[in-house]
Scaffold this motif. Structure first.
Motif, PDB file in Angstrom:
ATOM      1  N   SER A 187       0.810  -1.220   0.000  1.00 14.14           N
ATOM      2  CA  SER A 187       0.000   0.000   0.000  1.00 14.14           C
ATOM      3  C   SER A 187       0.843   1.270   0.000  1.00 14.14           C
TER       4      SER A 187
ATOM      5  N   ILE B  56      -5.157  -8.747  -0.606  1.00 19.26           N
ATOM      6  CA  ILE B  56      -5.738  -7.686  -1.439  1.00 19.26           C
ATOM      7  C   ILE B  56      -6.764  -6.879  -0.640  1.00 19.26           C
ATOM      8  N   ILE B  57      -7.591  -7.559   0.156  1.00 14.02           N
ATOM      9  CA  ILE B  57      -8.576  -6.857   0.985  1.00 14.02           C
ATOM     10  C   ILE B  57      -7.881  -5.921   1.968  1.00 14.02           C
TER      11      ILE B  57
ATOM     12  N   ARG C 102      -4.833  -4.650   1.810  1.00 12.41           N
ATOM     13  CA  ARG C 102      -4.163  -3.558   1.092  1.00 12.41           C
ATOM     14  C   ARG C 102      -5.158  -2.471   0.718  1.00 12.41           C
ATOM     15  N   THR C 103      -6.325  -2.866   0.218  1.00  9.29           N
ATOM     16  CA  THR C 103      -7.345  -1.886  -0.150  1.00  9.29           C
ATOM     17  C   THR C 103      -7.802  -1.084   1.052  1.00  9.29           C
TER      18      THR C 103
ATOM     19  N   LEU D  30      -5.156   1.469   1.858  1.00  8.44           N
ATOM     20  CA  LEU D  30      -5.163   2.565   0.888  1.00  8.44           C
ATOM     21  C   LEU D  30      -6.304   3.546   1.142  1.00  8.44           C
ATOM     22  N   SER D  31      -7.363   3.092   1.796  1.00  8.14           N
ATOM     23  CA  SER D  31      -8.515   3.965   2.046  1.00  8.14           C
ATOM     24  C   SER D  31      -8.296   4.915   3.223  1.00  8.14           C
TER      25      SER D  31
ATOM     26  N   GLY E 210     -12.835  -3.087   2.953  1.00  9.04           N
ATOM     27  CA  GLY E 210     -11.821  -3.858   2.244  1.00  9.04           C
ATOM     28  C   GLY E 210     -12.177  -4.160   0.805  1.00  9.04           C
ATOM     29  N   SER E 211     -13.368  -3.764   0.360  1.00  4.13           N
ATOM     30  CA  SER E 211     -13.796  -4.088  -0.999  1.00  4.13           C
ATOM     31  C   SER E 211     -13.592  -2.946  -1.975  1.00  4.13           C
ATOM     32  N   ILE E 212     -13.761  -1.683  -1.495  1.00  7.24           N
ATOM     33  CA  ILE E 212     -13.624  -0.535  -2.388  1.00  7.24           C
ATOM     34  C   ILE E 212     -12.758   0.498  -1.700  1.00  7.24           C
ATOM     35  N   LYS E 213     -12.021   1.222  -2.499  1.00 12.74           N
ATOM     36  CA  LYS E 213     -11.171   2.277  -1.945  1.00 12.74           C
ATOM     37  C   LYS E 213     -11.992   3.552  -1.797  1.00 12.74           C
TER      38      LYS E 213
END
Length: 289
Positions: A98, A153-154, A156-157, A160-161, A285-288
């Motif tokens: 991230s 991936i979850i 990391r997202t 990033l948020s 964790g699904s959308i930034k």
């Protein structure tokens, strides 16, 4: 409220009630069957809406068997070790991926995604475990599954948020990466971490296929593998040892259902404590943002 809205509510609530009933009935059937008399259960046909007599003999038999408690202990160790290992490696990996200033960040992310699609073959797992000498140990169930790409991936997202201004302020105050991770990123990402914890714990608790490949020592069998023996291989003598053939047949069905309840109840108790994190964590964790 308009008539069309009322009709819509009736339809929606009816469908939800049917869905709840369809989902809940198999669980109730298992519970009622585990508390039923063996003879009456074998002779029963159709829906089971209550216990056929209230008999706890199957639970007494199951809980008095040392093999069940050995399976519980092995499963608890597997869940605890798997959760700790997965969370530590997932958090560290997601934090690195991230960071915008990490060299080859995009290349690393592409590699992670490609790994998700091409990993999971049984033969590579088996060969690696065998070559490392991990056969017939609990490490064979922990190390090959220490990190799941989907969880990475979850996480990391979710990282990033987080608002970049928080980390910029921490850097101005002299905070390093370890301080930012432990005091800013992890505390603000607890809903997502709780979701990953739940995913990992349930996955380890329900694991039976890989233990059947890697574990031959019965003293290391997790609970689900013992349950598989009872349900699939019909080895009711695992629990009902010491009884005659007729007695084993009589209580065999109830023992199977009682063992399912014993193996399922701990997981059901975990959900209420993590439910408040679950929806928020899954969305974050699904959308930034």
């Amino acid at each position: 409220m308009r008539l069309s809205d009322r009709l819509l509510d009736v339809v929606v609530y009816t469908l939800l009630a049917v869905l709840i009933a369809v989902t809940l009935y198999p669980l109730l059937y298992v519970l009622f069957a585990s508390l039923s008399d063996g003879d009456r259960l074998l002779a029963h046909r159709g829906l089971l809406l209550k216990p056929l007599g209230f008999v706890t003999f199957a639970y007494e038999r199951a809980l008095s068997n040392p093999a069940v408690w050995t399976g519980y202990w092995n499963t608890i160790r597997l869940v605890a070790g798997g959760v700790v290992l997965n969370l530590i490696l997932t958090i560290l990996g997601a934090y690195v991926l991230s960071r915008s200033n990490v060299l080859w960040n995009k290349v690393l992310m592409i590699f992670v995604v490609v790994t998700m699609f091409f990993s999971g073959g049984m033969i590579p797992f088996y060969l690696v475990v065998k070559q490392l000498g991990l056969m017939n140990t609990l490490w064979a169930l922990l190390l090959p599954f220490a990190v799941k790409t989907f969880h990475l991936i979850i996480m990391r997202t979710a990282f990033l948020s987080l608002p970049p201004s928080l980390e910029e302020a921490a850097q101005i105050d002299g905070a390093g990466h370890l301080t930012m991770l432990t005091r800013i990123v992890v505390p603000l990402s607890m809903p997502v971490i709780a979701v990953i914890l739940l995913y990992t714990a349930v996955d380890k608790w329900n694991m039976w296929f890989f233990p059947s490949m890697f574990i031959q020592d019965r003293t290391l069998y997790p609970l689900q593998l013992m349950l598989r023996e009872i349900l699939i291989n019909n080895q009711t003598d695992t629990i009902s040892s010491g009884t005659g053939v007729g007695e084993a047949l009589k209580i065999g069905e109830t023992i199977k259902y009682a063992t399912i309840i014993i193996a399922t109840v701990p997981v059901l108790f975990v959900y209420p404590f993590l439910q408040r994190f679950f929806v928020k964590g899954a969305l974050v964790g699904s959308i930034k943002g």
